[in-house]
Write a protein that holds these residues in place. Structure first.
Motif, PDB file in Angstrom:
ATOM      1  N   LEU A   6       0.860  -1.065  -0.005  1.00 29.33           N
ATOM      2  CA  LEU A   6      -0.140  -0.068   0.103  1.00 29.33           C
ATOM      3  C   LEU A   6       0.953   1.183   0.052  1.00 29.33           C
ATOM      4  CD1 LEU A   6      -2.817   1.274   0.305  1.00 29.33           C
ATOM      5  CD2 LEU A   6      -2.610   0.791   2.832  1.00 29.33           C
ATOM      6  N   VAL A   7       0.694   2.094  -1.035  1.00 30.00           N
ATOM      7  CA  VAL A   7       1.522   3.403  -1.192  1.00 30.00           C
ATOM      8  C   VAL A   7       0.585   4.462  -0.941  1.00 30.00           C
ATOM      9  CG1 VAL A   7       2.784   4.523  -2.508  1.00 30.00           C
ATOM     10  CG2 VAL A   7       2.885   2.287  -3.080  1.00 30.00           C
ATOM     11  N   THR A   8       1.112   5.227   0.133  1.00 24.77           N
ATOM     12  CA  THR A   8       0.027   6.493   0.837  1.00 24.77           C
ATOM     13  C   THR A   8      -0.185   7.729  -0.167  1.00 24.77           C
ATOM     14  OG1 THR A   8       1.756   7.357   2.009  1.00 24.77           O
ATOM     15  CG2 THR A   8       0.520   5.740   3.120  1.00 24.77           C
ATOM     16  N   TYR A   9       0.729   7.890  -1.171  1.00 26.50           N
ATOM     17  CA  TYR A   9       0.700   8.920  -1.879  1.00 26.50           C
ATOM     18  C   TYR A   9       1.009   8.685  -3.649  1.00 26.50           C
ATOM     19  CZ  TYR A   9       1.586  14.222  -2.138  1.00 26.50           C
ATOM     20  OH  TYR A   9       1.214  15.500  -2.589  1.00 26.50           O
ATOM     21  N   ASN A  10       0.193   9.232  -4.504  1.00 30.58           N
ATOM     22  CA  ASN A  10       0.436   9.030  -5.855  1.00 30.58           C
ATOM     23  C   ASN A  10       1.629   9.693  -6.055  1.00 30.58           C
ATOM     24  OD1 ASN A  10      -1.048   7.769  -7.700  1.00 30.58           O
ATOM     25  ND2 ASN A  10      -3.041   9.023  -7.105  1.00 30.58           N
ATOM     26  N   MET A  11       2.687   9.094  -6.254  1.00 33.20           N
ATOM     27  CA  MET A  11       4.068   9.632  -6.724  1.00 33.20           C
ATOM     28  C   MET A  11       4.170   9.161  -8.269  1.00 33.20           C
ATOM     29  SD  MET A  11       5.094  10.767  -3.925  1.00 33.20           S
ATOM     30  CE  MET A  11       6.782  11.201  -4.361  1.00 33.20           C
ATOM     31  N   LEU A  12       5.241  10.078  -9.010  1.00 29.54           N
ATOM     32  CA  LEU A  12       5.676   9.531 -10.162  1.00 29.54           C
ATOM     33  C   LEU A  12       6.008   8.062 -10.129  1.00 29.54           C
ATOM     34  CD1 LEU A  12       8.607  12.450 -10.675  1.00 29.54           C
ATOM     35  CD2 LEU A  12       6.155  12.534 -11.420  1.00 29.54           C
ATOM     36  N   ARG A  13       5.634   7.556 -11.229  1.00 32.48           N
ATOM     37  CA  ARG A  13       5.785   5.916 -11.184  1.00 32.48           C
ATOM     38  C   ARG A  13       6.823   5.208 -11.691  1.00 32.48           C
ATOM     39  NH1 ARG A  13       0.370   4.242 -10.458  1.00 32.48           N
ATOM     40  NH2 ARG A  13      -0.459   5.575  -9.112  1.00 32.48           N
ATOM     41  N   PRO A  14       7.792   5.814 -12.504  1.00 34.25           N
ATOM     42  CA  PRO A  14       9.023   5.240 -13.008  1.00 34.25           C
ATOM     43  C   PRO A  14       9.778   4.426 -11.897  1.00 34.25           C
ATOM     44  CG  PRO A  14       8.703   7.305 -13.989  1.00 34.25           C
ATOM     45  CD  PRO A  14       7.804   7.329 -13.006  1.00 34.25           C
ATOM     46  N   GLY A  15       9.979   5.000 -10.868  1.00 28.97           N
ATOM     47  CA  GLY A  15      10.626   4.241  -9.856  1.00 28.97           C
ATOM     48  C   GLY A  15      10.209   3.204  -9.181  1.00 28.97           C
ATOM     49  N   TYR A  16       8.951   2.957  -9.354  1.00 30.55           N
ATOM     50  CA  TYR A  16       8.136   1.733  -8.832  1.00 30.55           C
ATOM     51  C   TYR A  16       7.855   0.799  -9.834  1.00 30.55           C
ATOM     52  CZ  TYR A  16       6.720   5.138  -5.125  1.00 30.55           C
ATOM     53  OH  TYR A  16       6.413   6.000  -3.981  1.00 30.55           O
ATOM     54  N   SER A  34      -3.552  11.780  -2.251  1.00 26.39           N
ATOM     55  CA  SER A  34      -3.019  10.451  -1.258  1.00 26.39           C
ATOM     56  C   SER A  34      -4.308   9.991  -0.534  1.00 26.39           C
ATOM     57  CB  SER A  34      -2.117  11.244  -0.097  1.00 26.39           C
ATOM     58  OG  SER A  34      -3.113  12.287   0.301  1.00 26.39           O
ATOM     59  N   PHE A  35      -3.907   8.658   0.179  1.00 26.16           N
ATOM     60  CA  PHE A  35      -4.943   8.413   1.094  1.00 26.16           C
ATOM     61  C   PHE A  35      -4.998   9.057   2.456  1.00 26.16           C
ATOM     62  CE2 PHE A  35      -4.001   4.265  -1.185  1.00 26.16           C
ATOM     63  CZ  PHE A  35      -5.304   3.906  -2.019  1.00 26.16           C
ATOM     64  N   THR A  36      -6.078   9.239   2.994  1.00 33.79           N
ATOM     65  CA  THR A  36      -6.221   9.593   4.445  1.00 33.79           C
ATOM     66  C   THR A  36      -5.578   8.787   5.372  1.00 33.79           C
ATOM     67  OG1 THR A  36      -8.297   8.975   4.772  1.00 33.79           O
ATOM     68  CG2 THR A  36      -8.226  11.002   3.623  1.00 33.79           C
ATOM     69  N   TYR A  37      -5.474   9.190   6.647  1.00 31.91           N
ATOM     70  CA  TYR A  37      -5.030   8.203   7.580  1.00 31.91           C
ATOM     71  C   TYR A  37      -6.297   7.137   7.844  1.00 31.91           C
ATOM     72  CZ  TYR A  37      -3.996   6.567  12.191  1.00 31.91           C
ATOM     73  OH  TYR A  37      -3.744   5.815  13.408  1.00 31.91           O
ATOM     74  N   GLY A  38      -7.510   7.736   7.795  1.00 29.07           N
ATOM     75  CA  GLY A  38      -8.568   6.869   8.107  1.00 29.07           C
ATOM     76  C   GLY A  38      -8.571   5.569   7.000  1.00 29.07           C
ATOM     77  N   GLU A  39      -8.305   5.996   5.956  1.00 28.50           N
ATOM     78  CA  GLU A  39      -8.349   5.079   4.684  1.00 28.50           C
ATOM     79  C   GLU A  39      -7.443   4.219   4.654  1.00 28.50           C
ATOM     80  OE1 GLU A  39     -10.171   7.902   0.999  1.00 28.50           O
ATOM     81  OE2 GLU A  39      -8.242   7.954   1.381  1.00 28.50           O
ATOM     82  N   VAL A  40      -6.096   4.435   5.099  1.00 27.73           N
ATOM     83  CA  VAL A  40      -5.175   3.573   5.291  1.00 27.73           C
ATOM     84  C   VAL A  40      -5.544   2.703   6.495  1.00 27.73           C
ATOM     85  CG1 VAL A  40      -2.572   3.190   5.776  1.00 27.73           C
ATOM     86  CG2 VAL A  40      -3.461   5.013   4.433  1.00 27.73           C
ATOM     87  N   PHE A  56       3.337  11.577   6.640  1.00 31.31           N
ATOM     88  CA  PHE A  56       2.269  10.583   6.968  1.00 31.31           C
ATOM     89  C   PHE A  56       2.442   9.810   8.340  1.00 31.31           C
ATOM     90  CE2 PHE A  56      -0.295   6.554   6.957  1.00 31.31           C
ATOM     91  CZ  PHE A  56      -1.530   7.236   6.515  1.00 31.31           C
ATOM     92  N   LYS A  57       1.523  10.152   9.291  1.00 25.71           N
ATOM     93  CA  LYS A  57       1.783   9.595  10.700  1.00 25.71           C
ATOM     94  C   LYS A  57       1.505   8.263  10.551  1.00 25.71           C
ATOM     95  CE  LYS A  57       0.358  11.066  15.141  1.00 25.71           C
ATOM     96  NZ  LYS A  57       1.692  11.141  15.464  1.00 25.71           N
ATOM     97  N   VAL A  58       2.567   7.304  10.900  1.00 24.48           N
ATOM     98  CA  VAL A  58       2.318   6.053  11.112  1.00 24.48           C
ATOM     99  C   VAL A  58       2.288   5.545  12.759  1.00 24.48           C
ATOM    100  CG1 VAL A  58       3.179   3.545  10.422  1.00 24.48           C
ATOM    101  CG2 VAL A  58       3.437   5.569   8.857  1.00 24.48           C
ATOM    102  N   ASP A  59       1.257   5.488  13.554  1.00 21.79           N
ATOM    103  CA  ASP A  59       1.428   5.226  14.807  1.00 21.79           C
ATOM    104  C   ASP A  59       1.016   3.767  15.378  1.00 21.79           C
ATOM    105  OD1 ASP A  59      -1.315   5.324  14.071  1.00 21.79           O
ATOM    106  OD2 ASP A  59      -1.874   7.055  15.307  1.00 21.79           O
ATOM    107  N   ALA A  60       1.006   3.461  16.647  1.00 25.40           N
ATOM    108  CA  ALA A  60       0.903   2.210  16.878  1.00 25.40           C
ATOM    109  C   ALA A  60      -0.552   1.690  16.478  1.00 25.40           C
ATOM    110  CB  ALA A  60       0.903   2.028  18.542  1.00 25.40           C
ATOM    111  N   PRO A  61      -1.678   2.373  16.445  1.00 24.24           N
ATOM    112  CA  PRO A  61      -2.839   1.717  16.379  1.00 24.24           C
ATOM    113  C   PRO A  61      -3.202   1.505  14.898  1.00 24.24           C
ATOM    114  CG  PRO A  61      -3.409   3.940  17.376  1.00 24.24           C
ATOM    115  CD  PRO A  61      -1.913   3.821  17.441  1.00 24.24           C
TER     116      PRO A  61
END
Ligand code: GLV
Length: 322
Positions: A6-16, A34-40, A56-61
């Motif tokens: 799962l990628v949280t942001y729509n980035m330039l694609r070549p690197g992927y 981008s996806f919201t925190y709630g969506e992720v 993008f905040k990645v917390d314990a929950p």
């Protein structure tokens, strides 16, 4: 079955491209940034890997909801957006992109330093308004870099890349770092180690290049600003909360420092309103790694970190999960 990323942001694609060939990769739908925190949070249970952005905040929950989550590949060298302790407890590998960000961020710091010291942005702005600039030999004076002293707080990769650039401009380099560098590295950059207070009092330019941690939060605050020369310039291309923005505004209002070049701000993406009114302040919206080349290189590295984690190979680890 293919691993899911799962990628949280729509980035330039070549690197992927390699990641997309090997795995089932979900980006935000077309037209969304981008996806919201709630969506992720609601999707993460189905994914083996999360590719997060530095804002993008990645917390314990969120990590606890990732029942299958094995790796968080952060798109940045900084990882203050991630609760690394919780990741380690949950045996989730966290990785970053330490190398791709070095040179462009040092370019940006040099750019800000030049823009403030030679008044490049201010005079460009004023010249566009007819009659707003008087041209004369003693008008619009700035300060020379040649022979002046740069104090670098945080002499890691980016600090060293900035030292290299500023040596080429004829600046003297002093630095402060959690650990003093080996003497060969000091010799390479002709850099002299100094306690923080001494660095602040001798430098014509102070650049903060340290990661954001509880120890570096507000490393530049009222006391530190009061130690700086009244002509000194502060440059921050690291993380906003390293500098106490209210204390900086107070120092600028009193004229006790010479100016500031800020690429990052204490409270999110935008500066405190008062900063907009100073001519001796240059403000940029986190441009440090914002080049086409760097964006693609970082995408390749976050992808390689995920592929190599699952298939074996070099990854840039932030934590040790045993
Ligand atoms: C950008 O800010 C990074 O940490 O790489």
């Amino acid at each position: 079955m293919k691993k899911r990323v799962l990628v949280t942001y729509n980035m330039l694609r070549p690197g992927y491209s390699e990641l997309e060939e090997k795995y089932d990769v979900t980006f935000p739908p077309e037209g969304r940034e981008s996806f919201t925190y709630g969506e992720v949070l609601s999707m993460i249970g189905e994914y083996d890997a999360l590719q997060s952005m530095f804002n993008f905040k990645v917390d314990a929950p969120l990590m606890e909801a990732g029942r299958k989550l094995k790796i968080i590949s952060n798109y940045a060298v900084g990882f203050d957006n991630i609760d690394v302790e919780a990741a380690t407890r949950l045996k989730i590998q966290v990785t970053n992109t330490p190398h791709q960000v070095t040179e462009p961020t040092a370019d940006q710091a040099l750019g800000l330093l030049l823009a403030v010291s030679r008044r490049i942005s201010e005079l460009d702005r004023r010249l566009r308004i007819p009659g707003n600039v008087h041209v004369g030999l003693l008008e619009n004076l700035g300060h020379s870099l040649y022979g002046s002293t740069l104090g670098i707080i945080g002499m890691g990769r980016i600090g060293q890349a900035l030292a290299r650039r500023c040596r080429a401009c004829g600046m003297k380099i002093v630095y402060n770092n959690r650990n003093r560098l080996p003497s060969e590295t000091e010799t390479l950059y002709e850099a002299r180690y100094m306690p923080l207070d001494e660095l602040l009092s001798v430098s014509d330019v102070v650049s903060v290049n340290a990661p954001l941690t509880p120890e570096t939060y507000h490393i530049i605050s009222e006391r530190e600003l009061s130690l700086m020369k009244p002509t000194a310039i502060l440059v921050n291309t690291a993380r906003g909360p390293l500098v106490d923005e209210n204390a900086l505004i107070a120092a600028l209002q009193k004229g006790t420092i010479g100016g500031a070049g800020l690429d990052v701000f204490e409270n999110g993406d935008y500066p405190t309103e008062e900063l907009l009114h100073f001519d001796n302040v240059v403000l940029n919206p986190h441009l440090g790694t914002q080049t086409v080349e760097t964006r693609n290189e970082m995408a390749k590295q976050v992808s390689d970190n995920i592929i190599n984690f699952f298939e074996g190979g070099k990854i840039y680890k932030v934590n040790n999960i045993g």
